[in-house]
Design an enzyme around this catalytic site. Structure first.
Site, PDB file in Angstrom:
ATOM      1  N   SER A 103     -32.678  74.805  50.630  1.00 43.37           N
ATOM      2  CA  SER A 103     -32.732  75.280  50.052  1.00 43.37           C
ATOM      3  C   SER A 103     -34.435  74.585  49.324  1.00 43.37           C
ATOM      4  CB  SER A 103     -31.553  75.160  48.794  1.00 43.37           C
ATOM      5  OG  SER A 103     -31.985  75.597  47.901  1.00 43.37           O
ATOM      6  N   ASP A 242     -37.421  80.492  45.721  1.00 46.57           N
ATOM      7  CA  ASP A 242     -37.457  78.361  46.837  1.00 46.57           C
ATOM      8  C   ASP A 242     -37.190  78.874  48.796  1.00 46.57           C
ATOM      9  OD1 ASP A 242     -34.859  79.264  46.962  1.00 46.57           O
ATOM     10  OD2 ASP A 242     -33.561  77.857  46.608  1.00 46.57           O
ATOM     11  N   ASP A 244     -35.100  78.677  50.264  1.00 47.98           N
ATOM     12  CA  ASP A 244     -33.371  79.949  51.257  1.00 47.98           C
ATOM     13  C   ASP A 244     -33.555  81.312  50.118  1.00 47.98           C
ATOM     14  OD1 ASP A 244     -32.232  78.545  49.532  1.00 47.98           O
ATOM     15  OD2 ASP A 244     -30.537  78.699  50.480  1.00 47.98           O
ATOM     16  N   ASP A 246     -32.540  82.115  47.546  1.00 54.48           N
ATOM     17  CA  ASP A 246     -31.361  82.067  46.691  1.00 54.48           C
ATOM     18  C   ASP A 246     -31.946  81.934  45.247  1.00 54.48           C
ATOM     19  OD1 ASP A 246     -31.490  79.305  46.764  1.00 54.48           O
ATOM     20  OD2 ASP A 246     -29.488  79.452  47.437  1.00 54.48           O
TER      21      ASP A 246
END
EC number: 5.4.2.10
Length: 448
Positions: A103, A242, A244, A246
């Protein structure tokens, strides 16, 4: 049944160090494959996505080996956002979805997140049962039943079409100039493509991943570069994702940054007016600002709080039948369209509000006046348990007494990094700073 390996969001750590080693990833893959392949018949498949970290290649190969050893067929999606894995797990009728990502963490870290066949993240109970399988060991499938692996070339396009379909069919972004910072991460292709296809003028940044630069000085945890780009190019709005994708942080045309609380407040108020906000409530974590709670109350809406982690937000949303939730950090969950936080989708709904209201980003990104909030992180050494220290407990008790009736205090251990997070809110900023600093000093002394 307790969990030791799994944290707030899957398994996470420094690459090539336990538990993020190839050997451990193979064992995890075998265990989760056995867990979801409970019968010998039928076709069993798993989709695997990843972000742009160098270690993703190693972990992808090891997980694939473990999964195929139990008879699972593996579909490799390549670099895609985490929400794409949740979407495709369900739409491709997979038994399991896996996302390889840490992440917002730096490039040397990595992680493994799991989605069930319904596209939602696994429960604590499921993770504990998988841990038990890892500890016990898994008997591999017979040679004739070993699974296959193949690449899926259109995963990014499937995801992009799904994201666009969450907007009204006739909504266009023509005439809007957008800076989009993709954090050199999983959405470095998908996000600029989707925005351009909807008609926006796109100024991309953070779209040159090299395996090492994910989240480095860019993205949702470092929005300053994107804010400067918005001002320099005279853009209407900025989007910071960010690693990833999400989570999202928005930037208005003046370069001011708006966090997830402000975006949730905007969506909640608009959905309430349109009679689309189910249950008359927004679900957020204990980290969300007290100002958000007061703002919602003024609109006749409730704030339902959960433990930190978008997984816990989603669990509460599903339990209560709510359709909007998220985190201050920028996870925005809209279960009418997605199974987990989706930064790009949330950003598109902010842009839709700009188009439909005719208002600039600055008028939409400041929905309420936040109560002064201070968050400090203290890193601790391996093997240390600072929160067990008598001095730390005394400092926390003293701060709670001072803040009683004036604000609130939250102390917690991060579920993804070796950090103690110290957060307080109070209208009296002097008291706010003093109480947080006293606790931080005590934690620092116990952390070394």
């Amino acid at each position: 049944m307790t969990r030791k390996l799994f944290g707030t969001d899957g398994v996470r750590g420094t690459a090539n160090t336990y538990p993020m080693t190839a050997e451990m990833a193979l064992r995890i893959g075998a265990a989760v494959g056995r867990y979801f392949r409970r019968d010998a018949g039928g076709v069993h498949r798993v989709v695997i996505g990843k972000d742009t970290r160098l270690s993703g290649y190693m972990l992808e190969s090891a997980l694939t080996a473990g999964l195929t050893s139990t008879g699972m067929n593996v579909l490799l999606l390549g670099p895609v956002p985490t929400p794409a894995v949740g979407l495709l797990t369900r739409s491709m009728r997979a038994d399991l979805g896996v996302m390889i990502s840490a992440s917002h963490n730096p490039a040397q870290d990595n992680g493994i997140k799991f989605f069930g066949p319904d596209g939602f993240k696994l429960s604590d109970q499921a993770e504990a049962e998988i841990e038990a399988l890892i500890d016990a060991g898994v008997e591999p499938a017979q040679a004739a039943n070993i699974g296959r692996a193949k690449r899926v070339d259109d995963a990014r396009f499937r995801y992009g079409e799904r994201v666009k379909s969450s907007l009204p069919r006739d909504l266009r972004l023509d005439g809007i100039k957008v800076v989009v910072d993709c954090a050199n991460g999983a959405a470095h292709r998908a996000a600029p493509e989707v925005l351009w296809e909807l008609g926006a003028e796109v100024i991309p940044m953070g779209v040159a991943p090299d395996g090492h630069n994910i989240n480095r000085g860019c993205g949702s945890t470092a929005p300053q570069a994107a804010a400067a780009m918005v001002v320099a190019h005279g853009a209407d709005v900025g989007i910071c994702l960010d690693g990833d994708a999400d989570r999202v942080i928005m930037i208005d045309e003046t370069g001011a940054v708006a966090d997830g609380d402000q975006l949730m407040a905007l969506l909640a108020s608009r959905w309430a007016v349109d009679d689309r906000l189910t249950g008359g409530a927004l679900v957020a974590t204990v980290m969300s600002n007290l100002g958000l709670e007061r703002h919602l109350a003024g609109l006749g809406l409730r704030l339902e709080r959960t433990a930190v982690g978008d997984r816990y937000v989603v669990e509460r949303m599903r339990e209560g039948g709510f359709n909007l939730g998220g985190e201050q950090s920028g996870h925005i969950v809209m279960t009418d369209y997605a199974t987990t936080g989706d930064g790009l989708m949330a950003a598109l709904h902010f842009l839709a509000a700009m188009v439909q209201s005719g208002q600039p980003a600055s008028a939409l990104a400041r929905q309420f006046e936040p109560v002064p909030q201070l968050l400090k992180n203290v890193r601790f050494a391996a093997g240390k348990t600072p929160l067990d220290s008598g001095a730390v407990k005394a400092a926390i008790a003293g701060a709670e007494a001072e803040l009683a009736g004036k604000g609130r205090l939250l102390i917690r251990k991060s579920g993804t990094e070796p950090l103690i997070r110290v957060m307080a809110e109070c209208e009296d900023e002097g008291l706010l700073n003093r109480t947080v600093d006293d606790i931080v000093a005590a934690v620092e002394a116990a952390a070394i």
